[in-house]
Design a protein around this motif. Structure first.
Motif, PDB file in Angstrom:
ATOM      1  N   GLY A   8       0.979  -1.172  -0.180  1.00  0.00           N
ATOM      2  CA  GLY A   8       0.024   0.051   0.044  1.00  0.00           C
ATOM      3  C   GLY A   8       0.822   1.210  -0.070  1.00  0.00           C
ATOM      4  N   GLY A   9       2.058   1.117   0.170  1.00  0.00           N
ATOM      5  CA  GLY A   9       2.732   2.466   0.064  1.00  0.00           C
ATOM      6  C   GLY A   9       2.958   3.038  -1.198  1.00  0.00           C
ATOM      7  N   GLY A  10       3.527   4.279  -1.450  1.00  0.00           N
ATOM      8  CA  GLY A  10       3.642   4.791  -2.739  1.00  0.00           C
ATOM      9  C   GLY A  10       4.020   6.360  -2.785  1.00  0.00           C
ATOM     10  N   LEU A  11       3.829   6.933  -3.734  1.00  0.00           N
ATOM     11  CA  LEU A  11       4.130   8.634  -3.901  1.00  0.00           C
ATOM     12  C   LEU A  11       2.731   9.191  -3.829  1.00  0.00           C
ATOM     13  N   VAL A  12       2.930  10.118  -3.000  1.00  0.00           N
ATOM     14  CA  VAL A  12       1.262  10.924  -3.145  1.00  0.00           C
ATOM     15  C   VAL A  12       1.627  12.411  -2.745  1.00  0.00           C
ATOM     16  N   GLN A  13       0.654  13.252  -3.144  1.00  0.00           N
ATOM     17  CA  GLN A  13       0.947  14.769  -2.973  1.00  0.00           C
ATOM     18  C   GLN A  13       0.477  14.883  -1.558  1.00  0.00           C
ATOM     19  N   ALA A  14       0.925  16.127  -0.938  1.00  0.00           N
ATOM     20  CA  ALA A  14       0.695  16.587   0.392  1.00  0.00           C
ATOM     21  C   ALA A  14      -0.705  16.658   0.351  1.00  0.00           C
ATOM     22  N   GLY A  15      -1.521  16.279   1.475  1.00  0.00           N
ATOM     23  CA  GLY A  15      -2.926  16.430   1.618  1.00  0.00           C
ATOM     24  C   GLY A  15      -3.650  15.115   1.258  1.00  0.00           C
ATOM     25  N   GLY A  16      -2.994  14.408   0.461  1.00  0.00           N
ATOM     26  CA  GLY A  16      -3.582  13.025  -0.004  1.00  0.00           C
ATOM     27  C   GLY A  16      -3.633  11.883   0.891  1.00  0.00           C
ATOM     28  N   SER A  17      -4.124  10.746   0.561  1.00  0.00           N
ATOM     29  CA  SER A  17      -4.145   9.638   1.234  1.00  0.00           C
ATOM     30  C   SER A  17      -3.699   8.368   0.974  1.00  0.00           C
ATOM     31  N   LEU A  18      -3.243   7.574   1.691  1.00  0.00           N
ATOM     32  CA  LEU A  18      -2.820   6.288   1.202  1.00  0.00           C
ATOM     33  C   LEU A  18      -3.449   4.938   2.382  1.00  0.00           C
ATOM     34  N   ARG A  19      -3.273   3.938   1.930  1.00  0.00           N
ATOM     35  CA  ARG A  19      -3.755   2.917   3.157  1.00  0.00           C
ATOM     36  C   ARG A  19      -2.797   1.783   3.053  1.00  0.00           C
ATOM     37  N   LEU A  20      -2.134   1.684   4.214  1.00  0.00           N
ATOM     38  CA  LEU A  20      -1.369   0.489   4.096  1.00  0.00           C
ATOM     39  C   LEU A  20      -2.013  -0.713   4.897  1.00  0.00           C
ATOM     40  N   SER A  21      -1.339  -1.757   4.243  1.00  0.00           N
ATOM     41  CA  SER A  21      -1.924  -3.149   4.835  1.00  0.00           C
ATOM     42  C   SER A  21      -0.816  -4.112   5.452  1.00  0.00           C
ATOM     43  N   CYS A  22      -1.275  -4.867   6.270  1.00  0.00           N
ATOM     44  CA  CYS A  22       0.044  -5.973   6.723  1.00  0.00           C
ATOM     45  C   CYS A  22      -0.562  -7.186   7.023  1.00  0.00           C
ATOM     46  N   ALA A  23      -0.328  -8.100   6.620  1.00  0.00           N
ATOM     47  CA  ALA A  23      -0.954  -9.382   6.486  1.00  0.00           C
ATOM     48  C   ALA A  23       0.081 -10.346   7.466  1.00  0.00           C
ATOM     49  N   ALA A  24      -0.116 -11.043   8.587  1.00  0.00           N
ATOM     50  CA  ALA A  24       0.606 -11.909   9.295  1.00  0.00           C
ATOM     51  C   ALA A  24       0.272 -13.357   8.894  1.00  0.00           C
ATOM     52  N   SER A  25       1.313 -14.283   8.851  1.00  0.00           N
ATOM     53  CA  SER A  25       1.024 -15.427   8.559  1.00  0.00           C
ATOM     54  C   SER A  25       2.152 -16.382   9.419  1.00  0.00           C
ATOM     55  N   GLY A  26       2.122 -17.508   9.302  1.00  0.00           N
ATOM     56  CA  GLY A  26       2.949 -18.505  10.187  1.00  0.00           C
ATOM     57  C   GLY A  26       2.684 -19.083  11.410  1.00  0.00           C
ATOM     58  N   SER A  27       3.296 -18.917  12.353  1.00  0.00           N
ATOM     59  CA  SER A  27       3.059 -19.565  13.761  1.00  0.00           C
ATOM     60  C   SER A  27       2.514 -18.389  14.602  1.00  0.00           C
ATOM     61  N   ILE A  28       1.296 -18.171  14.444  1.00  0.00           N
ATOM     62  CA  ILE A  28       0.693 -17.284  15.206  1.00  0.00           C
ATOM     63  C   ILE A  28      -0.295 -17.977  16.243  1.00  0.00           C
ATOM     64  N   ARG A  29       0.188 -17.533  17.476  1.00  0.00           N
ATOM     65  CA  ARG A  29      -0.505 -18.089  18.615  1.00  0.00           C
ATOM     66  C   ARG A  29      -1.400 -17.212  19.391  1.00  0.00           C
ATOM     67  N   SER A  30      -0.746 -16.119  19.840  1.00  0.00           N
ATOM     68  CA  SER A  30      -1.520 -14.938  20.672  1.00  0.00           C
ATOM     69  C   SER A  30      -0.639 -13.857  20.483  1.00  0.00           C
ATOM     70  N   ILE A  31      -1.112 -13.007  19.686  1.00  0.00           N
ATOM     71  CA  ILE A  31      -0.746 -11.700  19.419  1.00  0.00           C
ATOM     72  C   ILE A  31      -0.782 -10.536  20.739  1.00  0.00           C
ATOM     73  N   ASN A  32       0.388 -10.235  20.989  1.00  0.00           N
ATOM     74  CA  ASN A  32       0.304  -9.296  22.073  1.00  0.00           C
ATOM     75  C   ASN A  32       0.326  -7.789  21.646  1.00  0.00           C
TER      76      ASN A  32
END
Length: 115
Positions: A8-32
Motif C-alpha cells: 500500500g505504500g507509494g507516492l502521494v501529494q501533500a494532503g492526499g491519502s494512502l492505506r497500508l496493509s499488513c498480513a501476518a502468517s505462520g506460527s501465530i498463537r497469541s498476538i500481544n
C-alpha cells in the motif's frame, strides 16, 4: 516463525491519502501487539500506531486525527489509513508484531509525500 507482508505504500501529494496493509502468517498463537512504525532517512525508527492484545490503540502525537489503525482478526491483518499526509510523513513504514517473547518485522513499504 511469523511472516509479515506489507503493501500500500507509494507516492502521494501533500494532503492526499494512502492505506497500508499488513498480513501476518505462520506460527501465530497469541498476538500481544501489532501495528506500524516508520523510519525516515537519518532518523530512528518511531512508533506510528499499534493495537495491544487488549484491543486498545496507541498513536504518535504527530499522526493523531490523521491516521487510523484498524484490523481484521480473522485475517491477522492490520491496516493504517493515512489522511492529510504531510511531507514529514515520508518514511519507510514497517509492520510489527509482538508475540512474546519475540517481535517480528515486515520488510517495509516506502511512503513518499511530495509538497
Amino acid at each position: 516463525q511469523v511472516r509479515l507482508v506489507e503493501s500500500g505504500g507509494g507516492l502521494v501529494q501533500a494532503g492526499g491519502s494512502l492505506r497500508l496493509s499488513c498480513a501476518a502468517s505462520g506460527s501465530i498463537r497469541s498476538i500481544n501487539a501489532m501495528g506500524w512504525y516508520r523510519q525516515a532517512p537519518g532518523k530512528q525508527r518511531e512508533l506510528v500506531s499499534t493495537f495491544t492484545s487488549a484491543g486498545s490503540t496507541t498513536y504518535a502525537t504527530s499522526v493523531k486525527a490523521r491516521f487510523t489503525i484498524s484490523r481484521d482478526n480473522a485475517k491477522n491483518t492490520v491496516y493504517l489509513q493515512m489522511n492529510s499526509l504531510k511531507p514529514e510523513d515520508t518514511a519507510v513504514y514497517y509492520c510489527s508484531l509482538t508475540q512474546f517473547p519475540s517481535t517480528y518485522w515486515g520488510q517495509g513499504t516506502q511512503v513518499t509525500v511530495s509538497s
